[in-house]
Write a protein that holds these residues in place. Structure first.
Motif, PDB file in Angstrom:
ATOM      1  N   LYS A 258     154.113 -69.637   5.406  1.00 22.52           N
ATOM      2  CA  LYS A 258     152.996 -69.108   5.650  1.00 22.52           C
ATOM      3  C   LYS A 258     151.619 -68.687   4.453  1.00 22.52           C
ATOM      4  O   LYS A 258     151.678 -68.876   4.272  1.00 22.52           O
ATOM      5  CB  LYS A 258     153.722 -67.462   6.646  1.00 22.52           C
ATOM      6  CG  LYS A 258     152.363 -66.945   6.721  1.00 22.52           C
ATOM      7  CD  LYS A 258     152.500 -65.986   8.243  1.00 22.52           C
ATOM      8  CE  LYS A 258     151.302 -64.841   8.553  1.00 22.52           C
ATOM      9  NZ  LYS A 258     151.270 -64.494   9.850  1.00 22.52           N
ATOM     10  N   ALA A 259     152.397 -68.365   3.341  1.00 17.32           N
ATOM     11  CA  ALA A 259     152.062 -67.874   1.997  1.00 17.32           C
ATOM     12  C   ALA A 259     151.125 -68.676   1.597  1.00 17.32           C
ATOM     13  O   ALA A 259     150.299 -68.716   0.856  1.00 17.32           O
ATOM     14  CB  ALA A 259     153.197 -67.086   0.921  1.00 17.32           C
TER      15      ALA A 259
ATOM     16  N   ALA B 190     145.198 -60.436  -2.056  1.00 17.35           N
ATOM     17  CA  ALA B 190     145.612 -60.911  -0.687  1.00 17.35           C
ATOM     18  C   ALA B 190     146.715 -61.867  -1.522  1.00 17.35           C
ATOM     19  O   ALA B 190     147.860 -62.161  -0.707  1.00 17.35           O
ATOM     20  CB  ALA B 190     145.005 -62.444  -0.842  1.00 17.35           C
ATOM     21  N   ARG B 191     147.508 -62.378  -2.300  1.00 17.14           N
ATOM     22  CA  ARG B 191     148.485 -62.873  -2.700  1.00 17.14           C
ATOM     23  C   ARG B 191     149.512 -62.153  -3.211  1.00 17.14           C
ATOM     24  O   ARG B 191     150.674 -62.401  -2.593  1.00 17.14           O
ATOM     25  CB  ARG B 191     148.274 -63.883  -4.203  1.00 17.14           C
ATOM     26  CG  ARG B 191     147.569 -64.917  -3.962  1.00 17.14           C
ATOM     27  CD  ARG B 191     147.346 -66.027  -5.810  1.00 17.14           C
ATOM     28  NE  ARG B 191     146.915 -67.265  -5.573  1.00 17.14           N
ATOM     29  CZ  ARG B 191     146.472 -68.228  -6.711  1.00 17.14           C
ATOM     30  NH1 ARG B 191     146.453 -67.048  -7.344  1.00 17.14           N
ATOM     31  NH2 ARG B 191     145.769 -69.089  -5.926  1.00 17.14           N
ATOM     32  N   ARG B 192     149.255 -60.921  -2.917  1.00 13.29           N
ATOM     33  CA  ARG B 192     150.215 -60.003  -3.604  1.00 13.29           C
ATOM     34  C   ARG B 192     150.883 -59.620  -2.165  1.00 13.29           C
ATOM     35  O   ARG B 192     152.006 -59.478  -1.937  1.00 13.29           O
ATOM     36  CB  ARG B 192     150.474 -58.888  -3.904  1.00 13.29           C
ATOM     37  CG  ARG B 192     150.079 -59.161  -5.711  1.00 13.29           C
ATOM     38  CD  ARG B 192     149.664 -57.743  -7.127  1.00 13.29           C
ATOM     39  NE  ARG B 192     149.538 -58.499  -7.991  1.00 13.29           N
ATOM     40  CZ  ARG B 192     150.741 -58.909  -8.828  1.00 13.29           C
ATOM     41  NH1 ARG B 192     150.934 -59.456  -8.602  1.00 13.29           N
ATOM     42  NH2 ARG B 192     149.723 -59.170 -10.003  1.00 13.29           N
TER      43      ARG B 192
ATOM     44  N   ALA C 264     149.536 -63.894  -9.817  1.00 19.53           N
ATOM     45  CA  ALA C 264     150.702 -62.846  -8.652  1.00 19.53           C
ATOM     46  C   ALA C 264     151.927 -63.998  -8.777  1.00 19.53           C
ATOM     47  O   ALA C 264     153.541 -64.505  -8.437  1.00 19.53           O
ATOM     48  CB  ALA C 264     150.814 -62.936  -7.677  1.00 19.53           C
ATOM     49  N   SER C 265     152.127 -64.899 -10.696  1.00 21.20           N
ATOM     50  CA  SER C 265     153.562 -65.345 -11.173  1.00 21.20           C
ATOM     51  C   SER C 265     154.953 -64.724 -11.085  1.00 21.20           C
ATOM     52  O   SER C 265     155.716 -65.205 -10.188  1.00 21.20           O
ATOM     53  CB  SER C 265     153.825 -66.320 -12.270  1.00 21.20           C
ATOM     54  OG  SER C 265     153.616 -65.059 -12.949  1.00 21.20           O
TER      55      SER C 265
END
Length: 527
Positions: A192-193, A164-166, A72-73
């Motif tokens: 938070k992310a 989850a990252r997205r 998710a870069s």
């Protein structure tokens, strides 16, 4: 006409005080008299099919991008994609690939410098390749997608991690879209992310994070023309970091990141020798951990600040940032950049509208008040969107900037339903509410969808005097042109154009100058 526009056209035609039998007879008349030729039917069906096909293609290519961009870069390496595509059909389509790449680089000039593909640029690249191949373009796209999908394999764990990252990245953009022009919710969503990822995918590291933006150094220019102003940070670091300014003559790697436009990872800060420590209360022997500084890029890959992370609060020995973590943090910096520039764009639009209304009021004193709203996506699925009241101005020169959120929802504001009809149809609505006449005018984005709205009250007048109405029309036309220019300026494909000398001053162009520029151009065209 789409459905809301057709309904609005009919409502305007019949007026407000029409009887139900008359409406029914009009509907019967239209049903009877409206004829559509076979050619028109086919054109309409083809248009619907084309829109559906393009929407499906967009979803397909977005899913492919996400599969390739596992961490998710937010970007893919152009050379890596190019290398894989060069093996398509055993390499016989290399010439088509070369032509497509050349067209892509002319459309996105920064690609030659940075070599990174955004989701939009990735989609454009594949569409250009498909257009250079022989045969049906849709079939070519499907073949390319199938080939590129087979080229990468992801485990179930990697897919869950990416999902989850997205989700966390999406929360950053959502914060920007539902906070008016307030940056605080965006900062909170970013930190938070980062903390959620450090806990879930980073061996539960305790991290500090901070955001610093480039500013012109006006107070101490002898220390460098620019400085980094720390505008946000994690809670524990606020006493030491928040509102600090880093100058070029101070220790640190941040300005190297700014100049090179690439991340710098310092695995062990205690061994580096050129790290600036803001927390002077921490003993020298405890200044241990890893530091990661990432550049913040705008749409045209110009650096405007940095995102920094460190693990100095973490007492564990193994606190080095791994490759997959660094890739995700690049995704966070990209998501923050999008969110930041989204809010900056809205601020510019609002500043431009204030300038436009300042121009209008002396020329149209019959206008009593104008309330400017922005459209926001609804947080709850039961609401499709909300209207956020941003600015109220009146003909006495008073302006009220609404800092506390004032949100209008359709179901709770039946008397203001005309505002929502204006947004739905992207058309001007004239109506009377409790004896007061209103003109609702949409301010549209580049696709023609309303992003804001002017609610213009002329009190008990039926209509404006002709000369005032003409000036109102001119103001609205110029404001829309200036709004479109502001939106184009934030696009990764567009380069800004300058007309007035004042627009060359400084890095940022004042939105008010844009309004006057378009007003001047309109005047020139009339002459």
């Amino acid at each position: 006409l789409n459905l809301p526009q057709f309904v609005q056209l009919m409502e305007t035609f019949v007026g407000e005080d029409i009887s139900l039998p008359t409406v029914k007879s009009l509907i019967a008349f239209i049903k009877e008299e409206y004829k559509q030729t076979e050619e028109e039917k086919m054109e309409q069906l083809e248009k619907v099919h084309r829109i559906s096909r393009l929407a499906q293609r967009k979803l397909l290519l977005e899913a492919l991008f996400e599969k390739w961009d596992n961490n998710a870069s937010g970007f893919l390496d152009l050379e890596e994609v190019d290398a894989v595509l060069s093996t398509f059909k055993e390499g016989v389509e290399k010439e088509a690939l070369r032509k497509a790449k050349k067209q892509l680089c002319s459309r996105y000039p920064q690609l030659g410098r940075v070599g990174k593909l955004s989701p939009k640029a990735f989609q454009t690249f594949l569409e250009l390749v498909a257009s250079e191949l022989t045969g049906d373009e849709d079939e070519a796209i499907d073949n390319l997608v199938e080939f590129l999908t087979r080229s990468v394999e992801r485990s179930h764990t990697e897919c869950l991690q990416s999902l989850a990252r997205r989700k966390w990245l999406h929360s950053i953009q959502q914060a920007a879209e539902t906070s008016g022009t307030n940056m605080e919710p965006v900062y909170k969503a970013v930190f938070k992310a980062l903390s959620q990822d450090a806990e879930a995918h980073g061996d539960n590291k305790k991290i500090s994070a901070y955001i610093a933006l480039l500013e012109e150094n006006q107070l101490s220019p002898e220390r460098g023309q620019i400085l980094l102003h720390y505008v946000a940070c994690t809670t524990d670091d606020a006493p030491y970091v928040l509102n600090q300014r880093l100058y070029k003559d101070m220790k640190g790697v941040s300005f190297a990141v700014v100049e090179e436009g690439k991340p710098i990872h310092v695995p062990r800060v205690q061994l580096h020798g050129n790290i600036h420590f803001w927390n002077y209360d921490r003993p020298v022997e405890e200044r241990k951990g890893s530091l990661l500084v990432l550049p913040l890029h705008d749409a045209r890959w110009r650096v405007f600040g940095i995102l920094g992370l460190d693990t100095l609060w973490d007492q564990c020995e193994k606190t080095i940032f791994l490759t997959h973590e660094i890739s995700f943090y690049q995704g966070v910096s990209h998501a923050f950049s999008k969110a930041y520039h989204h809010i900056c764009t809205l601020e510019n639009v609002l500043q431009m509208t204030v300038t436009a209304l300042d121009w209008l009021y002396p020329r149209a004193p019959s206008i009593h008040t104008v309330i400017t709203y922005l459209v926001e996506p609804g947080k709850d699925k039961t609401w499709d969107y909300a209207l956020r009241k941003m600015i109220t101005t009146d003909n006495t020169g008073q302006k009220e900037i609404h800092s506390s959120p004032v949100l209008l929802f359709r179901r709770e504001n039946l008397l203001r339903d005309y505002l929502f009809k204006c947004i739905d149809s992207s058309e001007v609505i004239c109506t009377s509410v409790c004896g007061e006449h209103h003109i609702a005018v949409p301010l549209c984005d580049l696709s023609g969808q309303a992003l804001g709205i002017f609610d213009i009250s002329i009190r008990h007048r039926q209509k404006l005097p002709p000369h005032e109405h003409k000036d109102l029309q001119k103001m609205l036309k110029v404001a829309q042109a200036a709004c479109s220019e502001i939106l184009k300026m934030s696009s990764e494909e567009a380069e800004p154009t300058f007309v007035l000398e004042a627009e060359h001053v400084g890095n940022l162009r004042h939105p008010g100058i844009l309004f006057h520029r378009f007003m001047l151009q309109d005047l020139r065209e009339c002459v």
